[in-house]
Design an enzyme around this catalytic site. Sequence first.
Site, short mmCIF file in Angstrom:
data_model
loop_
_atom_site.label_atom_id
_atom_site.label_comp_id
_atom_site.label_asym_id
_atom_site.label_seq_id
_atom_site.Cartn_x
_atom_site.Cartn_y
_atom_site.Cartn_z
CG HIS A 1 -8.31 3.36 3.31
ND1 HIS A 1 -8.37 2.46 4.59
CD2 HIS A 1 -9.15 2.90 2.13
CE1 HIS A 1 -8.76 1.23 4.26
NE2 HIS A 1 -9.71 1.69 2.73
CG ASP B 1 -1.80 2.89 2.51
OD1 ASP B 1 -2.13 2.02 1.70
OD2 ASP B 1 -2.93 3.47 2.32
CD GLN C 1 -5.85 2.19 -4.72
OE1 GLN C 1 -5.98 1.86 -5.89
NE2 GLN C 1 -6.35 1.76 -3.47
CE LYS D 1 -6.59 -2.18 -1.54
NZ LYS D 1 -8.51 -1.87 -2.15
CB CYS E 1 -12.28 3.60 3.07
SG CYS E 1 -13.37 1.61 4.24
C1 LIG Z 1 -5.49 4.13 -0.28
C2 LIG Z 1 -5.28 2.08 0.22
N1 LIG Z 1 -5.08 2.29 2.15
C3 LIG Z 1 -5.84 1.10 2.29
C4 LIG Z 1 -6.47 0.32 1.93
C5 LIG Z 1 -6.59 -0.41 2.79
O1 LIG Z 1 -6.56 -1.78 2.14
P1 LIG Z 1 -7.26 -3.50 2.91
O2 LIG Z 1 -8.87 -3.23 3.18
O3 LIG Z 1 -6.50 -4.72 1.74
O4 LIG Z 1 -6.82 -3.79 4.22
C6 LIG Z 1 -7.11 0.61 0.86
C7 LIG Z 1 -8.06 -0.59 0.73
O5 LIG Z 1 -8.93 0.31 -0.12
C8 LIG Z 1 -6.84 1.83 0.31
O6 LIG Z 1 -6.93 1.99 -1.44
#
Ligand SMILES: Cc1ncc(COP(=O)(O)O)c(C=O)c1O
Length: 411
Positions: A125, A201, A204, A227, A369
Site C-alpha cells: 500500500h 504492515d 489487513q 479495519k 492505493c
Molecule cells: C495494506 C494496507 N496498508 C495500509 C493501509 C492504510 O490504512 P489507513 O488508511 O487506515 O492508514 C491500508 C488501507 O487500506 C491497507 O490496506
Amino acid sequence: MTSFDPQRVRTDIPLMRRVINGRPITYLDSGASSLTPRTVIEAMDRYYENHHANVHRGVYQTANEATAIYEGAREAAARFLNATGGSEEIVFTKNATESFNLLARSWGAKFLSHGDVVLVSEMEHHANIVPWFQLRDSHGVDVRFIPVSDDYRLDLSNIDELMRGVKLVSVTGMSNVLGTINPIRELADMAHAHGALIAVDGAQSVAHLPTDLVDLDVDFMAFSAHKMLGPTGLGIFWTRAEIMEAMPPFLGGGGMIKDVSLDGYTPASGPTRFEAGTPPIAQTAGFSAAVTYIEGLGMDNIAAYEKELTGDALTRLALEFSGRVRVIGPADTLDRGGVISLDVDGVHPHDVAQVLDQFGVCVRPGHHCAKPLMRRFGLAATARASFGPYSLVSDTDVLLEALGHAVKMFG
Ligand SMILES: Cc1ncc(COP(=O)(O)O)c(C=O)c1O
C-alpha cells in the site's frame, strides 16, 4: 471456549439493517473499513456520557477514568498482539499510515543514512512506500522492491541479492489488493540473518489472521483500528521497548514532553513521547471493545470461516464467469485472505461498482492505493470485494447475481 456465528455477528452490527436501492446491504468492503459492532459504538457513547475528560492532565475523578480507559486500550492492544513487553510498547497514532510515517521519520531518520536500503515489496500500500520515498529525498536512502510473481506471490528467488545492504525490510502481512498472505516469519528470519530489522504492515492481516508477535519475531508493526471492527481515527504502532527508547519524537507539542524551558525540551519516556496533543480518547474506548469482541469470536475461528467463504467465492467466480472475470490474486485459499480483486473483461471497475450498487452491493473500485502493483499487472484499477466476520455465502450470491448483470449490460 469461543463461539463463532456469523449470523450473530450480523445482528450485532446496526449498519447491517440498512437497505440500499431497495435491497438489504451486501457489505463487501471490509478491506477498506470494517463495520462496527454495537458494543464498540456503546463503549464510545459510554465514554462520552460518563467519563469524558482530557487524559494524563487532570487530578479529578473523570480525568482519571478517561486516562484509565486510554491506558487500558494500550493493554488491550498488547494482549491482542501478544506483545510480551506489554502496553509500554504500544503507541497510538491516527491510522496505519501515520504509524509508517512515525517509523520513517523517527527511527528511519535517526538510524538510516545515505546508501542504506529499505526493502519493501511491489504489493505494498502507498502507506508503506511513500514515507520511504520521502526518506530517500531527505536522507538519500535507497528504496528497493521485492518483485511480485505472475502467481501473485512475493518472488523470493533472488532474496539474498535483494537483502544486500538492507537495514529495514518493510512488508505487508496481507495484500489489500491480491489477498496474498506473506511469509512474515520467514522474512523476519532472513532480515535478521542479514542484520536488518523488519516492519510489518498489519492493516489487513490483523483483522483476519491471528497475530502473535512472539511467533512472528518482527521488530515493528503498524495497523488501524477501523479495519478490525473498531473506530476510525486510531492507529497502532508497536515496537520493542529497547527500540522505542532509542527513537526520537516525531511530532512535538503538549503531552510528549518531560520538561520544556526557554532553552529547549526533554521528551517524555515511553510511548507518550510519540503522542503529541490530545489523543483520540473515545476511539481507544471503542478499540478496547473491538478487541474484546474479536476475542469473543476467536481469531482462529474468524480466519477459518473467512477461508471457507473465500474458497466458495473463488470457485463460483471461476465456474460462472470463466473468461469474463479475472481474479487478480491467488486462485485458491492457500496463504490467501478474503480480498478478491476483480477485472471484468471490457468493463471499467467504476462501472462494475456502480451496477453492483444498484443491488445494494458495496465493493471498491480503484487502484486501492497500490499503484506500483497495478502497474505490475497492467491495470489501472480493479473492483475489489472483501469479506469480514459478518459476511455470508448469501453475500457472494448477491455479488454474483449483480456481476452477471454488469457483464450482460456491458457485454
Ligand atoms: C495494506 C494496507 N496498508 C495500509 C493501509 C492504510 O490504512 P489507513 O488508511 O487506515 O492508514 C491500508 C488501507 O487500506 C491497507 O490496506
